[in-house]
Design a protein around this motif. Structure first.
Motif, PDB file in Angstrom:
ATOM      1  N   SER A 197       0.921   0.923   3.111  1.00 17.84           N
ATOM      2  CA  SER A 197       1.538   0.569   1.818  1.00 17.84           C
ATOM      3  C   SER A 197       0.752  -0.492   1.042  1.00 17.84           C
ATOM      4  O   SER A 197       1.248  -1.023   0.051  1.00 17.84           O
ATOM      5  CB  SER A 197       2.978   0.089   2.056  1.00 17.84           C
ATOM      6  OG  SER A 197       2.969  -0.959   2.991  1.00 17.84           O
ATOM      7  N   VAL A 198      -0.498  -0.786   1.456  1.00 17.83           N
ATOM      8  CA  VAL A 198      -1.266  -1.792   0.691  1.00 17.83           C
ATOM      9  C   VAL A 198      -1.663  -1.203  -0.670  1.00 17.83           C
ATOM     10  O   VAL A 198      -1.852   0.001  -0.813  1.00 17.83           O
ATOM     11  CB  VAL A 198      -2.534  -2.286   1.446  1.00 17.83           C
ATOM     12  CG1 VAL A 198      -2.138  -2.986   2.734  1.00 17.83           C
ATOM     13  CG2 VAL A 198      -3.500  -1.139   1.710  1.00 17.83           C
ATOM     14  N   THR A 199      -1.784  -2.105  -1.675  1.00 20.65           N
ATOM     15  CA  THR A 199      -2.127  -1.642  -3.027  1.00 20.65           C
ATOM     16  C   THR A 199      -3.636  -1.736  -3.260  1.00 20.65           C
ATOM     17  O   THR A 199      -4.365  -2.404  -2.513  1.00 20.65           O
ATOM     18  CB  THR A 199      -1.443  -2.523  -4.086  1.00 20.65           C
ATOM     19  OG1 THR A 199      -1.992  -3.845  -3.970  1.00 20.65           O
ATOM     20  CG2 THR A 199       0.058  -2.562  -3.890  1.00 20.65           C
ATOM     21  N   ALA A 200      -4.077  -1.090  -4.350  1.00 21.98           N
ATOM     22  CA  ALA A 200      -5.497  -1.141  -4.707  1.00 21.98           C
ATOM     23  C   ALA A 200      -5.929  -2.587  -4.980  1.00 21.98           C
ATOM     24  O   ALA A 200      -7.013  -3.008  -4.573  1.00 21.98           O
ATOM     25  CB  ALA A 200      -5.750  -0.268  -5.928  1.00 21.98           C
ATOM     26  N   ASP A 201      -5.084  -3.356  -5.652  1.00 20.94           N
ATOM     27  CA  ASP A 201      -5.471  -4.746  -5.948  1.00 20.94           C
ATOM     28  C   ASP A 201      -5.602  -5.571  -4.669  1.00 20.94           C
ATOM     29  O   ASP A 201      -6.496  -6.401  -4.553  1.00 20.94           O
ATOM     30  CB  ASP A 201      -4.474  -5.402  -6.907  1.00 20.94           C
ATOM     31  CG  ASP A 201      -4.671  -4.901  -8.336  1.00 20.94           C
ATOM     32  OD1 ASP A 201      -5.734  -4.298  -8.614  1.00 20.94           O
ATOM     33  OD2 ASP A 201      -3.764  -5.101  -9.161  1.00 20.94           O
ATOM     34  N   GLU A 202      -4.723  -5.316  -3.700  1.00 14.03           N
ATOM     35  CA  GLU A 202      -4.855  -6.036  -2.419  1.00 14.03           C
ATOM     36  C   GLU A 202      -6.162  -5.632  -1.720  1.00 14.03           C
ATOM     37  O   GLU A 202      -6.856  -6.466  -1.145  1.00 14.03           O
ATOM     38  CB  GLU A 202      -3.682  -5.693  -1.495  1.00 14.03           C
ATOM     39  CG  GLU A 202      -2.378  -6.359  -1.857  1.00 14.03           C
ATOM     40  CD  GLU A 202      -1.270  -5.885  -0.926  1.00 14.03           C
ATOM     41  OE1 GLU A 202      -0.882  -6.659  -0.043  1.00 14.03           O
ATOM     42  OE2 GLU A 202      -0.814  -4.725  -1.077  1.00 14.03           O
ATOM     43  N   GLY A 346      -4.129   5.278  -7.532  1.00 16.65           N
ATOM     44  CA  GLY A 346      -2.726   5.268  -7.122  1.00 16.65           C
ATOM     45  C   GLY A 346      -2.204   6.621  -6.659  1.00 16.65           C
ATOM     46  O   GLY A 346      -1.002   6.834  -6.578  1.00 16.65           O
ATOM     47  N   ARG A 349      -2.537   7.104  -0.286  1.00 17.59           N
ATOM     48  CA  ARG A 349      -2.399   5.828   0.432  1.00 17.59           C
ATOM     49  C   ARG A 349      -3.751   5.376   0.987  1.00 17.59           C
ATOM     50  O   ARG A 349      -4.640   6.203   1.225  1.00 17.59           O
ATOM     51  CB  ARG A 349      -1.421   5.995   1.596  1.00 17.59           C
ATOM     52  CG  ARG A 349       0.015   6.201   1.146  1.00 17.59           C
ATOM     53  CD  ARG A 349       0.880   6.558   2.323  1.00 17.59           C
ATOM     54  NE  ARG A 349       0.326   7.738   3.020  1.00 17.59           N
ATOM     55  CZ  ARG A 349       0.893   8.346   4.042  1.00 17.59           C
ATOM     56  NH1 ARG A 349       2.022   7.906   4.527  1.00 17.59           N
ATOM     57  NH2 ARG A 349       0.337   9.397   4.602  1.00 17.59           N
TER      58      ARG A 349
END
Ligand code: NDP
Ligand code: MG
Length: 396
Positions: A197-202, A346, A349
């Protein structure tokens, strides 16, 4: 002193910024011949006003038209070229002695190859070109009489630690192996269950380096280190058994060379790409890179650990691809480019990236790569497999 003429491919990117910063610090030494980018015409227009190149090229034709309009009537010497062919032409301009190859991804292969065939002094950042086209690219370097100077920080460190007369034969100079250091990226300690569930920004929030978004995601999966292992194979003539990957979270030791007598030579410095770029631009001289001195006492300690292969499955995929040889590294790279772009957009995953690459490697044979056409065919096939496995639209 005659100034060294330099073209920068990927001038609007992170490496482009660092290269032009070093060049601007030494206006007495360097003059800019060509600058290229993909779409960012406004930024390229600013760079043209500042550096006054002979040529500016944008691979997107509409962006090239916008650049042409923006530069009209400004008294600049700059001619605008358009499309992929325009970038390729800019890469091989007779006026430039040195070419900084800093386009991201497979898009850099043909321009960098053109620079190799034109006999340029190539400062190579675009590792994907070597991963996709290794044998073809090295043959073009030899045929064109080009010089290859690595500016990927690890490879530049190794280049600095190898003997001056090193020529892709470890045994001839008592080199036992090389150690590539890796920071481990932003997810080195993240609970494995959270990675889905990590985001692209992270993923792009790298602890030590500020880089473009594609390589930042590659650092988070450690595919970057896998691609660098393949890059090191081609640059230095090392087998995959002679290349070890070590996690070094501080990113101060940029890589090491181990000799048969037990000596290990390392290159240290702040994690700032201007150091390797300045080293290669001025080689064999040394120039100020604008990077402060490293204060070891303030640092206190440097740490090293083995990579966790369950957390970073892309490492094993890269070793497997190099072992399979032929088109396998091109397949791995292409599937990764599709998956990373989809993650950044987005659509998938973070944890879908490695399985998409594994699928492409498993489905496609490691065909022999003799020509650029062979490499591009493998690249296209792997993109199609990855898109279909990730359930992406055909031209995503
Ligand atoms: P960026 O995304 O910051 O910049 C990429 C550059 O390539 C931009 O100038 C971009 O133009 C151009 N570009 C993108 N797509 C195309 C295309 N289809 N055709 C022509 N040009 C294109 O990337 P980085 O600077 O971070 O990385 C560049 C290369 O250097 C990569 O191969 C990376 O692995 C390598 N590298 C980077 C490091 C770093 O610290 N950043 C460290 C070591 C290696 P536009 O802006 O118009 O889109
Ligand atoms: Mg690197």
């Amino acid at each position: 002193m005659t100034r060294q003429s330099v073209s920068v491919l990927g001038a609007t990117g992170s490496i482009g910024d660092s290269a032009l910063d070093v060049i601007a610090r030494h206006a007495d030494r360097f003059v800019v011949t060509a600058l290229t980018a993909h779409r960012q015409w406004e930024k390229l227009a600013q760079l043209c006003r500042r550096h006054r190149p002979d040529v500016a090229a944008l691979s997107d034709p509409a962006a090239a038209q916008a650049l042409e309009r923006a530069l009209a009537g400004q008294g600049l010497p700059t001619r605008v070229l358009a499309g992929e062919q325009g970038v390729i032409e800019a890469a091989a301009l007779p006026g430039a002695r040195t070419v900084v190859a800093a386009i991201v991804g497979a898009a850099g292969l043909q321009p960098t190859l053109a620079a190799a065939l034109a006999g340029k002094r190539i400062l190579l950042a675009n590792k994907e070109a070597l991963v996709i086209g290794g044998a073809v690219f090295m043959a073009a370097v030899a045929r064109g009489g080009a010089t290859l100077l690595p500016i990927d920080s690890e490879h530049n460190a190794i280049f600095q630690c190898l003997p001056a007369d090193y020529s892709r034969d470890p045994a001839a100079t008592g080199v036992r192996r090389i150690l590539l250091t890796a920071s481990g990226g932003p997810f080195r300690r993240r609970p494995l269950a959270e990675l889905a569930s990590v985001t692209a920004d992270e993923a792009c929030a790298h602890p030590n380096w500020v880089m473009g978004r594609k390589i930042s995601v590659d650092s988070a999966t450690m595919m970057n280190k896998g691609l660098e292992m393949i890059e090191a194979h081609w640059l230095f003539g090392m087998s995959r058994e002679q290349i070890e990957i070590v996690i070094h979270p501080e990113s101060i030791v940029h890589s090491l060379v181990e000799y048969v007598d037990g000596s290990m030579l390392a290159q240290l410095g702040h994690p700032d790409m201007r150091t390797p770029i300045a080293q290669a631009l001025a080689f064999p001289e040394r120039i100020d890179a604008g990077v402060p001195a490293l204060e070891l006492v303030r640092r206190g300690s440097l740490t090293f650990e083995a990579p966790d292969h369950d957390r970073f499955p892309c490492l094993d995929l890269a070793y497997r691809a190099l072992g399979a040889g032929g088109a396998a590294p091109a397949v791995l790279n292409a599937a990764n480019e599709i998956a990373v772009a989809a993650f950044l957009g987005g659509r998938i995953r973070f944890t879908d990236i490695a399985p998409a690459c594994a699928e492409a490697l498993a489905r496609l044979p490691a065909r022999t790569v003799r020509t650029l056409g062979d490499a591009l065919a493998a690249d296209a096939e792997a993109r199609a497999v990855a898109r279909s496995w990730l359930k992406l639209p055909v031209a995503a």
